[in-house]
Each structure stands twice: as C-alpha cells, then as structure tokens.
Design an enzyme around this catalytic site. Structure first.
Site, PDB file in Angstrom:
ATOM      1  N   GLY A 173      -2.805  -6.809 -22.321  1.00 37.03           N
ATOM      2  CA  GLY A 173      -2.541  -8.237 -22.340  1.00 37.03           C
ATOM      3  C   GLY A 173      -1.370  -8.593 -21.444  1.00 37.03           C
ATOM      4  O   GLY A 173      -1.152  -8.005 -20.387  1.00 37.03           O
ATOM      5  N   GLY A 174      -0.569  -9.558 -21.891  1.00 34.06           N
ATOM      6  CA  GLY A 174       0.572 -10.007 -21.096  1.00 34.06           C
ATOM      7  C   GLY A 174       1.590  -8.923 -20.844  1.00 34.06           C
ATOM      8  O   GLY A 174       2.354  -8.992 -19.868  1.00 34.06           O
ATOM      9  N   GLY A 407      -2.459  -3.779  17.741  1.00 31.31           N
ATOM     10  CA  GLY A 407      -1.551  -4.428  16.819  1.00 31.31           C
ATOM     11  C   GLY A 407      -0.916  -3.469  15.840  1.00 31.31           C
ATOM     12  O   GLY A 407       0.200  -3.706  15.348  1.00 31.31           O
ATOM     13  N   ALA A 408      -1.605  -2.367  15.535  1.00 34.23           N
ATOM     14  CA  ALA A 408      -1.047  -1.380  14.615  1.00 34.23           C
ATOM     15  C   ALA A 408       0.204  -0.731  15.204  1.00 34.23           C
ATOM     16  O   ALA A 408       1.131  -0.376  14.470  1.00 34.23           O
ATOM     17  CB  ALA A 408      -2.090  -0.320  14.287  1.00 34.23           C
TER      18      ALA A 408
END
Length: 517
Positions: A173-174, A407-408
C-alpha cells in the site's frame, strides 16, 4: 533536591524494560524465527556496532481504542533510536512484526518521524528496517496522516543525509512510497515483498492470478521494476549490505566519504590492455576494466540485475570513494535504453548530492532503436541522464574505451556537459556513427556509380576511420584532453581526481531546475 531512585522504582523500571524487550511475546517471536526472520531488536544488534544502540520512546503506547482495539504494547510495533556503524553515528527504526504485524499507527509514525528529524538535525544517515502489514486499519485516517508525515521527511532529508531502507518482510500500500524515495533499497529474497495492491485485490479487479513473490518479490523489483538496488539471502546478509553501502558514502552532504587507503597509487595492471577487443562489435565485460583500475579491484556494484547494459556502483581510487558509470558491451552491446538511462541518472544525482566524484567508462553504440523504446519514452528518459550529468558539479572524469557514437557520446559525460577531463584509448572511435554506416550514407550514390560498389565502400570506410572515427580528431579539437594507453588509466584518473578535488562550478541563481521527469 535530586534523590536516588528507590529499589522499588528500580524494580518497576526493570520490569517495564523486560516487558518492552519481549515485543509481542514468545509465541510471536518463535513464529518470526520460524519464518527465517530476526526480530526487530535482533536486526538492530546485527546492524550496529556492539553496545552502541540507544533506544528512544521504548515506553510509548498506542492510544486509540476504536473498533475494540484494546491490546497495548510498549513501543507500538517499532523500535527507534541511534547507534554507530564502524564508529559513525546513525539513526534508525526497525518495525516489529510481532506487535500488531508491525502495522503503522499514529504513535508508530510519530516515533519514526522523531528519529528522522533527529537524523536531519545531526547530519547523519537514517536507516529503516521495514517489516509491516501496512496501515493499522483501526486508526483510520490517522495512519494515512502518519505515512504522509514520513514521506514529507523523506523528501526534506533527500540530498541532505543518506536514507537507506531494508525490506525484510511485507511492505504494501502507501508504505511502499517511503522506500521508493530513499537512496538505496535492500530486499530479502526469502520473506520480503512490495506492492501497491496485493494479489487478492489484483485478482478481484483485473482477474489476474499472481502470488506475492510474482507481484512484488525481491527478484521482481531487482530485475524488472528497478525499485530494489540489492537483494539479500536473509536478514543478516541485508544488514551487511547496509554496512557496506555506508562505508562508501559520507554522513551528510557537507562532508566527504571516509577514505580507506588499500592500494598503491602507482599500480598499473598489464592485463587491462588485453580486455577490450579491437573489433567494435565484439562483447566483453566492462567490470573487468573497472577491476583493473580501482583500488584492490574492489567494485561494489549497485542494481546489478536491472538494466545490466549499464553498470553503476562504488569503488575507491587512492583510498577515496568514487561513483562508477560504465556502458556494458556484454549486454545489448552497451546500448542506452529507457531503463539504463533512468538507472544511471538516479545514481549520478546521488553521487552529486553527496560529493562523490564520478568516473565514466564509455563504450556505447548509441540509443536503442524501435517503436517500443520510442513509444515508451526514450527521448524523455534519455534526457534524464543527460540532465543528471550536465547538472552534476562534482569532479567528473571520462575514459572512452572503444565506441562513442552519436547522441550517446554527448550524454556519457562528454566535455560538452561539463565533463572535467576526458581521456580516450588509442583505438577509441568518436563519431556520429560507425564508419560502415557513415560511409554508406555519405557515399552510397558514388558507390552505385562505381565499377565495384563494395570495393569503393570499403575504401571509404577506411577513409572515414582515418579522418573521423579516431581519438586524435577529437583530441585536435579539444573534445578529448589526452589519448592514453590502457595501462596508464589508473594513474591518470587518480591524478585528475587529485587536481579536481576542490573544483567549483558556478551555478545560476534558481530554486531548482525542471528535470524531465
């Protein structure tokens, strides 16, 4: 005037302490042991230096009487306090599953918040040992408020003091969001799991049959989600991992990590020159390169099973801690994809926040192509890694081992993103793309018009390699600071880090940047 306690008062105190130390009672402790788990107090004793633990709020008790909740225990399901690890102070909390399943009530949350506040003020790490059934339902909104208070403190401590959590039982859960925003998460393989909604709800809502382990076990979070940075065989192993993490990092963002000289500064291994194949498409294990360079060959890898096409972790150079980021040609040729970009970005930002220099080993063919990556957000996620490197102000040194394409190349801590020193090995290829692909794009028409297109292209590939995809072209333009032999790598890196030890980058005045989350 102060008076000493009477023997009756001492007896009462002793009795209360003994009751608190019993937790939920012998039967529940035996059940905990039967599952292969230590109790909260046993975990603390295993984690901390012997005799260093000082407990706070031992006698705090739950006050809610709604829904017929009448059982009250000292400590209310969580043990909190301070102690030392290798002589260094830490604050910590350990949830006690023997008391109400370690569920979080208002009192339970207030105890955790207190030690988190103390850790932030004192400038020392905060460690959480999680073993909880979740929110105490009888507390209603008070338990939710308790989680919210913890989350807020996680955020305020982030980048100020290290936050480490071990998941040693259920976390659902939370409750999962506190570990998710901490720096390092360790999960026990045998007994831990994390998920927002459990198997029963999953089956009711989407009709999917799944076990707790399949949904959120340690193996899942270590290899698929990336939530867990380490998996441990059992509680003791998990606690040993936490001690090792702390050995590489400072107590807060104003200090340096401990220095531990273990190797000769001038050691240059001969094996390193034989590790990386000359052929650009042949795989090898970049960890072999790292081991030849760092002190005593000791590399502490992080998130090993998640996005293994990039390698991250801690090591030491001349005794000082460094963060290592390296493409892994052994997996997917070392290509950058969504998971690799996010994995590296998070680690880079941690190192930058806590003054740990970064060393980057580059052998990257580019970004992973295809609709799965494009639709999944490789642009947005790749930008996170770019942003992390560009934002980082710690010393940043790069070694280009073989390929650095497109770009790498830019993103892998190039000088264009304020990389401080960039070295390249003699066989390094730094270009927009590989020579074969570049020649086919540039000279395809000329090749088709020639008498022997294949022979023509082979000549152009060689021409492209000679003129563009070699380290000397980058060195001529100042994009690579020096071309070095593999054997020089360790000594060059140590020298660069020594020269950059006091570096400062001028930053614009701003509240914070807007990272492409």
């Amino acid at each position: 005037m102060w008076k000493s306690s009477s023997s009756t008062e001492n007896t009462e105190l002793k009795g209360k302490i003994e009751t608190a130390l019993e937790g939920g009672g012998k039967a529940r402790i035996d059940k905990q042991h039967g599952q292969g788990k230590l109790t909260a107090r046993e975990r603390i004793d295993e984690l901390l230096d012997e005799g260093s633990f000082e407990e706070y709020d031992m006698f705090r008790m739950h006050v809610n009487k709604d829904f017929g909740e009448t059982e009250q225990y000292y400590g209310d399901g969580v043990v909190t306090g301070s102690g030392k690890i290798d002589g260094r102070p830490v604050f910590l909390y350990a949830q006690d599953f023997t008391i109400n399943g370690g569920s979080l009530s208002r009192t339970h949350a207030e105890k955790i918040c207190k030690v988190m506040d103390m850790a932030k003020k004192a400038g020392v790490p905060i460690i959480g040992l999680n073993d909880s059934g979740g929110a105490r339902v009888q507390d209603g909104i008070d338990s939710l408020a308790g989680y919210g208070e913890i989350f807020q403190r996680n955020v305020m401590c982030s980048g100020v003091v290290p936050q480490i959590t071990a998941i040693l039982g259920p976390c659902a859960g939370g409750a999962v969001y506190s570990p998710a925003i901490q720096d390092f998460v360790v999960m026990s393989k045998a007994n831990s799991y994390m998920f927002v909604t459990g198997p029963k709800v999953v089956k009711q809502v989407i009709y999917e049959d799944v076990t707790s382990a399949q949904l959120g076990g340690a193996a899942v979070h270590a290899s698929k989600s990336g939530v867990a940075h380490f998996t441990a065989d059992d509680d003791k192993h998990a606690l040993a991992i936490i001690r090792r993490i702390l050995s590489y990092i400072p107590s807060n963002n104003q200090k340096k990590a401990p220095s531990v000289p273990v190797d000769r500064k001038d050691r240059n291994g001969k094996k390193i020159a034989t590790i990386v194949p000359d052929e650009s498409n042949k795989p090898y294990d970049v960890r072999d390169v790292v081991a030849e360079v760092v002190d005593a060959g000791d590399f502490f890898e992080i998130a090993e099973a998640f996005a293994p096409n990039i390698v991250i972790g801690f090591a030491r150079m001349n005794g000082d801690s460094v963060g290592i980021v390296a493409n892994q040609p052994k997996v997917k040729a070392g290509v950058l994809d969504i998971d690799a970009s996010v994995k590296a970005a998070r680690f880079i930002r941690f190192c930058d926040a806590f003054n740990i220099p970064l060393i980057t080993f580059v052998d990257v063919p580019g970004f992973m192509p295809g609709t799965q990556q494009e639709h999944g957000g490789i642009i947005r996620n790749g930008a996170k890694m770019l942003y992390a490197y560009a934002e980082a102000t710690v010393p940043k040194v790069t070694v280009i081992l073989r390929k650095a394409y497109g770009g790498a190349y830019i993103i892998m801590n190039s000088r264009h993103l304020r990389g401080d020193v960039v070295y390249a090995w003699p066989n390094a290829e730094i270009a927009v793309m590989g020579a074969q692909g570049a020649a086919e794009i540039i000279f395809r028409k000329d090749a088709d018009a020639s008498a022997d297109p294949d022979q023509f292209l082979r000549g152009k590939v060689k021409e492209y390699e000679d003129h563009f995809s070699n380290p000397y072209r980058a060195a001529e333009k100042g994009y690579a600071d020096h071309v070095i032999t593999p054997e020089e790598t360790r000594s060059k890196l140590i020298h660069a880090l020594e020269m950059l030890a006091e570096k400062k980058d001028e930053e614009p005045v701003r509240k914070h940047g807007c990272m492409p989350l």
